[in-house]
Design a protein around this motif. Structure first.
Motif, PDB file in Angstrom:
ATOM      1  N   ASN A 122      -0.564  -2.053   4.867  1.00 21.61           N
ATOM      2  CA  ASN A 122      -1.506  -2.706   4.310  1.00 21.61           C
ATOM      3  C   ASN A 122      -2.570  -3.404   5.230  1.00 21.61           C
ATOM      4  O   ASN A 122      -2.641  -4.391   5.588  1.00 21.61           O
ATOM      5  CB  ASN A 122      -0.697  -3.877   3.904  1.00 21.61           C
ATOM      6  CG  ASN A 122      -1.135  -4.936   2.741  1.00 21.61           C
ATOM      7  OD1 ASN A 122      -2.365  -4.663   2.632  1.00 21.61           O
ATOM      8  ND2 ASN A 122      -0.773  -5.950   2.481  1.00 21.61           N
ATOM      9  N   ALA A 156      -7.086  -1.817   6.126  1.00 23.03           N
ATOM     10  CA  ALA A 156      -7.967  -0.928   6.070  1.00 23.03           C
ATOM     11  C   ALA A 156      -8.148   0.113   7.409  1.00 23.03           C
ATOM     12  O   ALA A 156      -7.918  -0.539   8.454  1.00 23.03           O
ATOM     13  CB  ALA A 156      -9.511  -1.437   6.003  1.00 23.03           C
ATOM     14  N   THR A 208      -6.219   5.945   7.093  1.00 23.19           N
ATOM     15  CA  THR A 208      -6.352   7.314   6.961  1.00 23.19           C
ATOM     16  C   THR A 208      -7.522   7.562   7.848  1.00 23.19           C
ATOM     17  O   THR A 208      -8.497   7.025   7.293  1.00 23.19           O
ATOM     18  CB  THR A 208      -6.317   7.751   5.772  1.00 23.19           C
ATOM     19  OG1 THR A 208      -5.190   7.178   4.998  1.00 23.19           O
ATOM     20  CG2 THR A 208      -6.399   9.160   5.451  1.00 23.19           C
ATOM     21  N   PRO A 224     -10.240   9.322   4.313  1.00 22.09           N
ATOM     22  CA  PRO A 224     -10.355   8.068   4.621  1.00 22.09           C
ATOM     23  C   PRO A 224     -11.066   7.147   3.559  1.00 22.09           C
ATOM     24  O   PRO A 224     -12.194   7.459   2.898  1.00 22.09           O
ATOM     25  CB  PRO A 224     -11.247   8.218   6.036  1.00 22.09           C
ATOM     26  CG  PRO A 224     -11.033   9.609   6.267  1.00 22.09           C
ATOM     27  CD  PRO A 224     -10.816  10.339   5.150  1.00 22.09           C
ATOM     28  N   ASP A 245      -0.143  -3.311 -10.935  1.00 24.84           N
ATOM     29  CA  ASP A 245       1.044  -4.267 -11.255  1.00 24.84           C
ATOM     30  C   ASP A 245       0.453  -5.785 -10.691  1.00 24.84           C
ATOM     31  O   ASP A 245       0.907  -6.598 -11.342  1.00 24.84           O
ATOM     32  CB  ASP A 245       2.188  -3.882 -10.239  1.00 24.84           C
ATOM     33  CG  ASP A 245       1.847  -3.455  -8.751  1.00 24.84           C
ATOM     34  OD1 ASP A 245       0.859  -3.005  -8.590  1.00 24.84           O
ATOM     35  OD2 ASP A 245       2.891  -3.413  -7.980  1.00 24.84           O
ATOM     36  N   VAL A 258       0.302   2.617 -10.505  1.00 23.56           N
ATOM     37  CA  VAL A 258       1.252   1.543  -9.559  1.00 23.56           C
ATOM     38  C   VAL A 258       1.735   2.785  -8.711  1.00 23.56           C
ATOM     39  O   VAL A 258       2.616   3.270  -8.828  1.00 23.56           O
ATOM     40  CB  VAL A 258       2.214   0.945 -10.283  1.00 23.56           C
ATOM     41  CG1 VAL A 258       2.933   0.117  -9.071  1.00 23.56           C
ATOM     42  CG2 VAL A 258       1.549  -0.119 -11.204  1.00 23.56           C
ATOM     43  N   ALA A 259       0.695   3.193  -7.467  1.00 20.86           N
ATOM     44  CA  ALA A 259       0.985   4.366  -6.723  1.00 20.86           C
ATOM     45  C   ALA A 259       2.633   4.245  -5.989  1.00 20.86           C
ATOM     46  O   ALA A 259       3.410   4.949  -5.956  1.00 20.86           O
ATOM     47  CB  ALA A 259       0.044   4.445  -5.673  1.00 20.86           C
TER      48      ALA A 259
HETATM   49  N1  LIG Z   1       1.934  -3.585  -5.261  1.00 17.40           N
HETATM   50  C1  LIG Z   1       1.241  -2.229  -5.025  1.00 17.40           C
HETATM   51  N2  LIG Z   1       0.962  -2.077  -3.638  1.00 17.40           N
HETATM   52  C2  LIG Z   1       0.300  -0.882  -3.471  1.00 17.40           C
HETATM   53  C3  LIG Z   1       0.044   0.017  -4.609  1.00 17.40           C
HETATM   54  N3  LIG Z   1      -0.524   1.346  -3.959  1.00 17.40           N
HETATM   55  C4  LIG Z   1      -0.575   1.043  -2.598  1.00 17.40           C
HETATM   56  N4  LIG Z   1       0.181  -0.139  -2.273  1.00 17.40           N
HETATM   57  C5  LIG Z   1       0.138  -0.812  -0.953  1.00 17.40           C
HETATM   58  O1  LIG Z   1      -1.278  -0.997  -0.630  1.00 17.40           O
HETATM   59  C6  LIG Z   1      -1.334  -0.741   0.792  1.00 17.40           C
HETATM   60  C7  LIG Z   1      -2.363   0.333   1.065  1.00 17.40           C
HETATM   61  O2  LIG Z   1      -2.001   1.484   0.854  1.00 17.40           O
HETATM   62  P1  LIG Z   1      -2.529   2.852   1.359  1.00 17.40           P
HETATM   63  O3  LIG Z   1      -2.130   3.955   0.505  1.00 17.40           O
HETATM   64  O4  LIG Z   1      -2.433   2.792   2.955  1.00 17.40           O
HETATM   65  O5  LIG Z   1      -4.220   2.799   1.143  1.00 17.40           O
HETATM   66  P2  LIG Z   1      -5.555   3.547   1.632  1.00 17.40           P
HETATM   67  O6  LIG Z   1      -6.244   3.513   0.483  1.00 17.40           O
HETATM   68  O7  LIG Z   1      -5.034   5.119   2.042  1.00 17.40           O
HETATM   69  O8  LIG Z   1      -6.055   3.119   2.850  1.00 17.40           O
HETATM   70  P3  LIG Z   1      -6.893   3.591   3.902  1.00 17.40           P
HETATM   71  O9  LIG Z   1      -6.399   4.918   4.391  1.00 17.40           O
HETATM   72  O10 LIG Z   1      -7.019   2.505   4.945  1.00 17.40           O
HETATM   73  O11 LIG Z   1      -8.441   3.683   3.341  1.00 17.40           O
HETATM   74  C8  LIG Z   1       0.019  -0.446   1.157  1.00 17.40           C
HETATM   75  O12 LIG Z   1       0.614  -1.450   1.749  1.00 17.40           O
HETATM   76  C9  LIG Z   1       0.818   0.280  -0.127  1.00 17.40           C
HETATM   77  O13 LIG Z   1       2.194  -0.028   0.084  1.00 17.40           O
HETATM   78  C10 LIG Z   1       0.242  -0.300  -5.900  1.00 17.40           C
HETATM   79  O14 LIG Z   1      -0.038   0.348  -6.860  1.00 17.40           O
HETATM   80  N5  LIG Z   1       0.890  -1.728  -5.880  1.00 17.40           N
END
Ligand SMILES: Nc1nc2c(ncn2[C@@H]2O[C@H](COP(=O)(O)OP(=O)(O)OP(=O)(O)O)[C@@H](O)[C@H]2O)c(=O)[nH]1
Ligand SMILES: [Mg+2]
Length: 622
Positions: A36, A38, A41, A63, A129, A155-156
């Motif tokens: 959680n 930025a 990646t 990224p 979500d 909701v990944a």
């Molecule tokens: N509640 C919730 N949290 C999510 C969801 N998708 C991702 N997260 C959370 O959001 C945060 C960021 O997720 P990442 O997948 O690391 O985001 P990213 O877009 O790859 O980020 P960067 O690689 O830094 O650009 C993590 O804490 C995840 O667990 C979602 O659909 N719902």
């Protein structure tokens, strides 16, 4: 299965921290790092999926970025992937734009930019979500019509909407008439127009949340308080190291017991002789002496992973910004330096989020000073051997306090070194801090446990891949040649290891190291924690009665306190990790800077050990 379906190439593009990697993992079953904040990646990662139709898709995680006008090396990766500029790559067939549904304003600008690229696109409204919980109202139909792209809510982290997303991507694959790329770096007027357009769409399609996220604001008013926040940060770090020592003890005793039992069992099975010595004194005692530290590493990571998931790390960065800026470090250096607590390698790579070349180089040069987890076995061994397990001031575990001090020493020296780099090599203002603060999230239990499992696997794998072979080589060096008939000293004194150690001893004698330590440092150059195994091997062979005995008690009877402290000081600075040096060379693309790093770190290590040793001797620790 229809073999005629061509493999589709799909790229995940979106703002930082929008859940691209979480979506990538959900789609492909990969286990890329999700956290959680930025900038997690920094590289492109590819994974394959098979859609229900039988079509294979290659998915690209990229990224995060706010615009294709890339500024930092990680953003350039995304721009080049989207535009198909990477060597040997065509542009993706479909771009999946991943949005944080609770934060649409910025992504709309990126969507408009991506549309100019002309690839077929799908918009994934992720974190749906949270959007629903907040009562955010998004008119999906209207938004889809305004933007002219299909929209899927996802909701990944719960794998929701994944099949719909795959289906939507498939409908776009064969939109053959992907128009020509019309993207070029926009000028100021175009930027303003795009921002206005995004604002208009936002107004037309999104109604603000009924229950806006006031919790994040309320928590921040405490955690970001200039004084209170700093105190809380210190308390968290302090509690972390206390836990590392007080919670790990029973688990370590357990592992130690198993290793001892295994050694005794094998010794009973195999007759006395070379083979027994290799397996018991060499392999079991050597590898076992490192594996014992697994509980401590996992406890430390439990804290780090939970804090990352909660969203605290970006706040810690915010709090530290003044101090880091004062030391000449870029605000965005915090995350790379934080990653270096696990291992300097991901840390050095994470420095790609820093756009200024000099700031990035400074960060890379100091990252290996952060206390990586390979130092934990060494620190813990010496602390267990020389620092009494007492409570001071009523509640503080002394061993935990020393560990805290060693971590602090790493951080403080990183700040001092970057200050010197600024003064010596380049001057100029440090860029102001610009890092988005993510919303707080309750750490997901499953993902925390899973991440811990990955850390455990990495550690045990290293024990097998790196430590085991080095321990065997060391055993050979420590066993041969055999001592002469009329030998008076322990066998190892006559071995190759003994000869090498004695030959190099004069260099290290001024800092209080004996020849066994010198022997241990040689394989320790490849990977720090091997020194623990090597000490285990050299002392186990030197002291046959106590073959699988506790290394810590052996050391406490063989070393003076001054020597032990000097060894700790050495470990704060010495660049003992071949893999890190390789990555520095690759990331800086410069042999010169790699050597500068090696030189300054060895120099500081020798100096720090020298001072520590002589001060300790003067104070009666000799
Ligand atoms: N509640 C919730 N949290 C999510 C969801 N998708 C991702 N997260 C959370 O959001 C945060 C960021 O997720 P990442 O997948 O690391 O985001 P990213 O877009 O790859 O980020 P960067 O690689 O830094 O650009 C993590 O804490 C995840 O667990 C979602 O659909 N719902
Ligand atoms: Mg990511």
């Amino acid at each position: 299965m229809d073999m005629a379906l061509k493999t589709a190439r799909v790229a995940l593009v979106g703002n930082p921290n929008s859940g691209k990697t979480a979506l990538f993992n959900a789609l492909t079953g990969a286990h890329q790092k999700v956290a959680n904040y930025a900038g997690v990646t920094v590289e492109r990662k590819e994974g394959l999926i098979r859609a229900a139709s039988g079509r294979t898709m290659s998915v690209l995680d990229l990224p995060g970025t706010y615009s294709l006008r890339a500024r930092s090396p990680d953003e350039e990766v995304t721009r080049d992937a989207v535009l198909g500029r990477l060597a040997g790559e065509t542009p993706p067939d479909v771009v999946v734009c991943v949005a944080d549904a609770t934060n649409l304003r910025l992504i709309l600008r990126l969507v408009l930019e991506l549309k100019a690229v002309g690839r077929p696109m799908v918009l994934a409204l992720n974190m749906y979500d949270i959007a629903q919980r907040q009562g955010l109202r998004i008119d999906l139909e209207k938004l889809g019509a305004e933007l002219g792209v299909p929209i899927i809510t996802t909701v990944a982290t719960r794998k929701r909407g994944i099949d719909d997303l795959i289906a939507a991507v498939e409908t776009q694959v064969d939109v053959a008439a992907a128009s020509e790329n019309q993207w070029r770096s926009p000028d100021a007027t175009e930027l303003r127009t795009a921002a206005r357009e995004a604002e208009r769409i936002m107004k037309a399609c999104v109604r603000p949340p009924e229950r806006p996220d006031t919790l994040t604001g309320r928590i921040d008013s405490v955690l970001l308080h200039p004084l209170g926040g700093m105190i809380i940060l210190m308390i968290i770090l302090f509690a972390m190291f206390q836990a590392v020592f007080s919670w790990a003890a029973p688990l370590m005793d357990g592992i130690e017991g198993i290793v001892g039992w295994l050694g005794a069992g094998v010794a009973a099975l195999i007759p006395d002789g070379l083979l027994q010595s290799l397996i018991v004194d060499g392999i079991i005692s050597g590898v076992g002496s490192v594996l014992v530290f697994l509980p401590q590493i996992l406890i430390l990571f439990l804290f780090i992973i939970a804090l990352e998931d909660f969203g605290y790390m970006a706040r810690a960065a915010f709090l530290m910004d003044k101090i880091m800026g004062g030391a000449g470090l870029h605000g965005r250096a915090f995350i790379p330096l934080l990653s270096s607590f696990a291992c300097a390698i991901p840390g050095i790579m994470a420095a790609r989020v820093i756009d200024s070349k000099r700031d990035r180089l400074t960060t890379i040069l100091v990252a290996p000073l952060m206390t990586c987890s390979a130092r934990i076995p060494v620190y813990t061994l010496i602390i267990a051997a020389f620092i009494p397990n007492e409570t001071v001031w009523g509640f503080v575990n002394l061993q935990g306090l020393v560990m805290f001090g060693l971590y602090a020493a790493g951080i403080v020296s990183a700040l001092l070194v970057s200050l010197v780099i600024r003064k010596v090599f380049w001057r100029g203002a440090v860029e102001p801090f610009m890092m988005e603060l993510p919303t707080y999230k309750v750490p997901d239990f499953k993902s925390v446990v899973f991440n811990l499992w990955i850390r455990a696997k990495i550690f045990v794998n290293r024990a097998g891949r790196i430590i085991l072979p080095l321990v065997i080589i060391l055993w050979v060096l420590a066993t041969f040649p055999y001592p002469p008939e009329n030998a008076t000293m322990p066998d190892i004194d006559y071995s190759f290891a003994g000869m090498i150690g004695r030959a190099l001893e004069p260099i290290f004698a001024p800092i209080g190291f004996n020849w066994q330590m010198v022997v241990a440092l040689i394989p320790g150059m490849a990977a720090r924690e091997v020194a623990v195994a090597a000490l285990g091997t050299t002392y186990a062979i030197a002291d046959a009665e106590n073959a699988t005995g506790l290394l810590a008690s052996t050391l406490s009877s063989q070393w003076s306190l001054a020597t032990a402290l000097s060894f700790l000081a050495w470990y704060i600075f010495a660049p003992q990790c071949v893999a890190t040096l390789g990555v520095v060379k690759r990331e800086t693309n410069s042999l010169k800077w790699t050597w500068i790093m090696i030189g300054y770190m060895f120099g500081l290590a020798y100096l720090a050990s020298f001072v520590t040793y002589h001060v300790a001797v003067a104070l009666g620790g000799g």
